[in-house]
Scaffold this active site. Structure first.
Site, PDB file in Angstrom:
ATOM      1  CD  GLU A 259      -2.884  -1.200   2.351  1.00 14.09           C
ATOM      2  OE1 GLU A 259      -2.752  -0.350   3.255  1.00 14.09           O
ATOM      3  OE2 GLU A 259      -3.750  -2.068   2.362  1.00 14.09           O
ATOM      4  CG  HIS A 277      -5.944   0.369   4.904  1.00 14.64           C
ATOM      5  ND1 HIS A 277      -4.855  -0.437   5.031  1.00 14.64           N
ATOM      6  CD2 HIS A 277      -6.691   0.159   6.013  1.00 14.64           C
ATOM      7  CE1 HIS A 277      -4.929  -1.118   6.174  1.00 14.64           C
ATOM      8  NE2 HIS A 277      -6.043  -0.759   6.790  1.00 14.64           N
TER       9      HIS A 277
HETATM   10  N1  LIG Z   1      -9.595  -2.093   6.601  1.00 16.01           N
HETATM   11  C1  LIG Z   1      -9.242  -1.515   7.718  1.00 16.01           C
HETATM   12  O1  LIG Z   1      -9.097  -0.307   7.798  1.00 16.01           O
HETATM   13  C2  LIG Z   1      -9.062  -2.344   8.955  1.00 16.01           C
HETATM   14  C3  LIG Z   1      -9.247  -1.742  10.208  1.00 16.01           C
HETATM   15  C4  LIG Z   1      -9.125  -2.558  11.351  1.00 16.01           C
HETATM   16  C5  LIG Z   1      -8.765  -3.890  11.237  1.00 16.01           C
HETATM   17  N2  LIG Z   1      -8.553  -4.436  10.007  1.00 16.01           N
HETATM   18  C6  LIG Z   1      -8.185  -5.851   9.861  1.00 16.01           C
HETATM   19  O2  LIG Z   1      -9.270  -6.654  10.308  1.00 16.01           O
HETATM   20  C7  LIG Z   1      -8.731  -7.757  11.007  1.00 16.01           C
HETATM   21  C8  LIG Z   1      -9.747  -8.275  11.989  1.00 16.01           C
HETATM   22  O3  LIG Z   1      -9.935  -7.289  13.005  1.00 16.01           O
HETATM   23  P1  LIG Z   1     -10.716  -7.639  14.345  1.00 16.01           P
HETATM   24  O4  LIG Z   1     -10.736  -6.393  15.150  1.00 16.01           O
HETATM   25  O5  LIG Z   1     -11.972  -8.333  14.039  1.00 16.01           O
HETATM   26  O6  LIG Z   1      -9.683  -8.669  15.011  1.00 16.01           O
HETATM   27  P2  LIG Z   1     -10.005  -9.773  16.094  1.00 16.01           P
HETATM   28  O7  LIG Z   1      -8.691 -10.161  16.672  1.00 16.01           O
HETATM   29  O8  LIG Z   1     -11.100  -9.325  17.004  1.00 16.01           O
HETATM   30  O9  LIG Z   1     -10.581 -10.991  15.222  1.00 16.01           O
HETATM   31  C9  LIG Z   1      -9.806 -11.714  14.316  1.00 16.01           C
HETATM   32  C10 LIG Z   1     -10.298 -13.134  14.329  1.00 16.01           C
HETATM   33  O10 LIG Z   1      -9.633 -13.857  13.306  1.00 16.01           O
HETATM   34  C11 LIG Z   1      -9.492 -15.188  13.777  1.00 16.01           C
HETATM   35  N3  LIG Z   1      -8.524 -15.933  12.991  1.00 16.01           N
HETATM   36  C12 LIG Z   1      -7.188 -15.940  13.083  1.00 16.01           C
HETATM   37  N4  LIG Z   1      -6.667 -16.796  12.186  1.00 16.01           N
HETATM   38  C13 LIG Z   1      -7.721 -17.332  11.517  1.00 16.01           C
HETATM   39  C14 LIG Z   1      -7.836 -18.273  10.454  1.00 16.01           C
HETATM   40  N5  LIG Z   1      -6.753 -18.845   9.912  1.00 16.01           N
HETATM   41  N6  LIG Z   1      -9.069 -18.573   9.992  1.00 16.01           N
HETATM   42  C15 LIG Z   1     -10.162 -18.001  10.524  1.00 16.01           C
HETATM   43  N7  LIG Z   1     -10.107 -17.120  11.553  1.00 16.01           N
HETATM   44  C16 LIG Z   1      -8.910 -16.782  12.025  1.00 16.01           C
HETATM   45  C17 LIG Z   1      -9.118 -15.015  15.240  1.00 16.01           C
HETATM   46  O11 LIG Z   1      -9.363 -16.202  15.987  1.00 16.01           O
HETATM   47  C18 LIG Z   1     -10.008 -13.856  15.655  1.00 16.01           C
HETATM   48  O12 LIG Z   1     -11.219 -14.320  16.242  1.00 16.01           O
HETATM   49  C19 LIG Z   1      -7.464  -7.188  11.667  1.00 16.01           C
HETATM   50  O13 LIG Z   1      -6.542  -8.191  11.949  1.00 16.01           O
HETATM   51  C20 LIG Z   1      -6.952  -6.214  10.663  1.00 16.01           C
HETATM   52  O14 LIG Z   1      -6.042  -6.879   9.810  1.00 16.01           O
HETATM   53  C21 LIG Z   1      -8.698  -3.689   8.881  1.00 16.01           C
END
Ligand SMILES: NC(=O)c1ccc[n+]([C@@H]2O[C@H](COP(=O)([O-])OP(=O)(O)OC[C@H]3O[C@@H](n4cnc5c(N)ncnc54)[C@H](O)[C@@H]3O)[C@@H](O)[C@H]2O)c1
Length: 306
Positions: A259, A277
């Site tokens: 990015e 993003h």
């Molecule tokens: N687009 C954006 O601006 C933005 C903003 C915030 C977060 N995010 C992304 O979103 C993701 C999720 O955020 P969140 O707050 O829900 O995180 P979170 O930690 O609450 O949830 C992530 C979930 O993914 C699960 N996980 C891990 N490995 C896995 C796999 N192989 N298969 C299935 N599930 C799996 C975990 O067990 C967890 O429950 C973050 O890690 C980040 O990369 C993106």
């Protein structure tokens, strides 16, 4: 306690810190040696993503005890160096879940109803009413990979759209009881059964490239992928091939492996909608992140200075 603030921060968050009795020192945009100098006498540092808390900065700031990043991701903090110096590091992962979940539906509806090209056409004076026939979300099956904070907010909204919701999260120790209406599955059974696959898992060595050629080939050709997680979770080359060949109908992408992605071939496809993003980029998410960061700082400083 003196708290250095180096990135733009919501006024309510600063007010909360002040009312807890902390002294704020504001130096916007400082980096490196200048940042270390500004940290003299400060036990806490409050940042967003722009300030780089490097090993060198940590070495030159002996008074520092805690760093809080308002927002998710801690790419801008050298976590090993902080651990070695016993500096506590926190972020505010919960603050943006709703904002990301709302963007998922913004992107999905924009993709399914051709909102971007239809609007562009109309603004050029073309009334293309028959050209842009879309699809409803109601009755479709949404598959969530990752059922954490964001995945659950997406599920709640999908239910309001009358979608069937399935989710796979092998690392979840216990299924949240209030989500008994979400069908639990594993990725292998989910892939061929969903109309929309939305990714909500972190980028780790285990999830890098998780959605590759093999996984995309197992999906229905009229399915779409939404990625508001991290670019690296999807193999972009494989996604490009699937979209070009018709093995996958469309994709909505907020994140990219690199990015900004530059002139990426995915961005040239008509069946791709993309945003830079923007998941957490709402005033509300920023305000929540600031307040959550202030609360974490207040708690941590109370413990450290007790
Ligand atoms: N687009 C954006 O601006 C933005 C903003 C915030 C977060 N995010 C992304 O979103 C993701 C999720 O955020 P969140 O707050 O829900 O995180 P979170 O930690 O609450 O949830 C992530 C979930 O993914 C699960 N996980 C891990 N490995 C896995 C796999 N192989 N298969 C299935 N599930 C799996 C975990 O067990 C967890 O429950 C973050 O890690 C980040 O990369 C993106």
């Amino acid at each position: 306690v003196k708290v250095l603030v180096t990135d733009p921060m919501d006024a309510a968050a600063l007010a909360r810190l002040r009312s807890a009795g902390h002294e704020l020192v504001e130096h916007r945009g400082v980096q490196g040696a200048e940042l270390a100098a500004a940290l003299a006498g400060c036990q806490a540092l409050l940042v967003r993503g722009a300030t780089k808390v490097t090993a060198e900065v940590l070495r030159l700031a002996p008074d520092l005890r805690v760093v809080v990043r308002a927002g998710t991701g801690l790419d801008n903090v050298d976590l090993d160096a902080a651990r070695a110096r016993d500096v506590a590091v926190h972020n505010t992962p919960a603050a943006n879940a709703i904002s990301v979940a709302e963007l998922v539906f913004g992107l999905l509806i924009a993709l399914e109803r051709h909102l971007v090209p239809a609007s562009a056409d109309l603004k050029r004076g073309h009334w293309e009413k028959t050209r842009y026939q879309g699809r409803d979300l109601a009755g479709r099956t949404l598959g969530l990979l990752g059922f954490g904070r964001i995945g659950r907010e997406v599920a709640v909204r999908a239910r309001a759209f009358a979608m069937t919701v399935r989710a796979a999260d092998p690392l979840l120790p216990a299924w949240p009881p209030e989500f008994g209406w979400v069908q639990r599955g594993d990725i292998e059974t989910l892939l061929p059964e969903v109309d929309v696959l939305s990714l909500h898992l972190p980028l780790t060595p285990a999830t890098r490239g998780l959605i590759g050629a093999r996984e995309l080939a197992r999906m229905r050709p009229d399915a779409v992928v939404v990625n508001c997680a991290r670019g690296g979770v999807v193999d972009e080359e494989a996604l490009l091939r699937a979209l070009r060949s018709g093995a996958l109908r469309g994709a909505a992408l907020d994140v990219f492996a690199v990015e900004p992605p530059g002139p990426h071939p995915l961005l040239e496809l008509p069946n791709v909608i993309a945003t830079p993003h923007l998941g957490a980029s709402t005033a509300d998410a920023q305000a929540r992140a600031g307040l959550e960061a202030a609360d974490i700082l207040i708690d941590t400083l109370a413990r450290i200075t007790a």
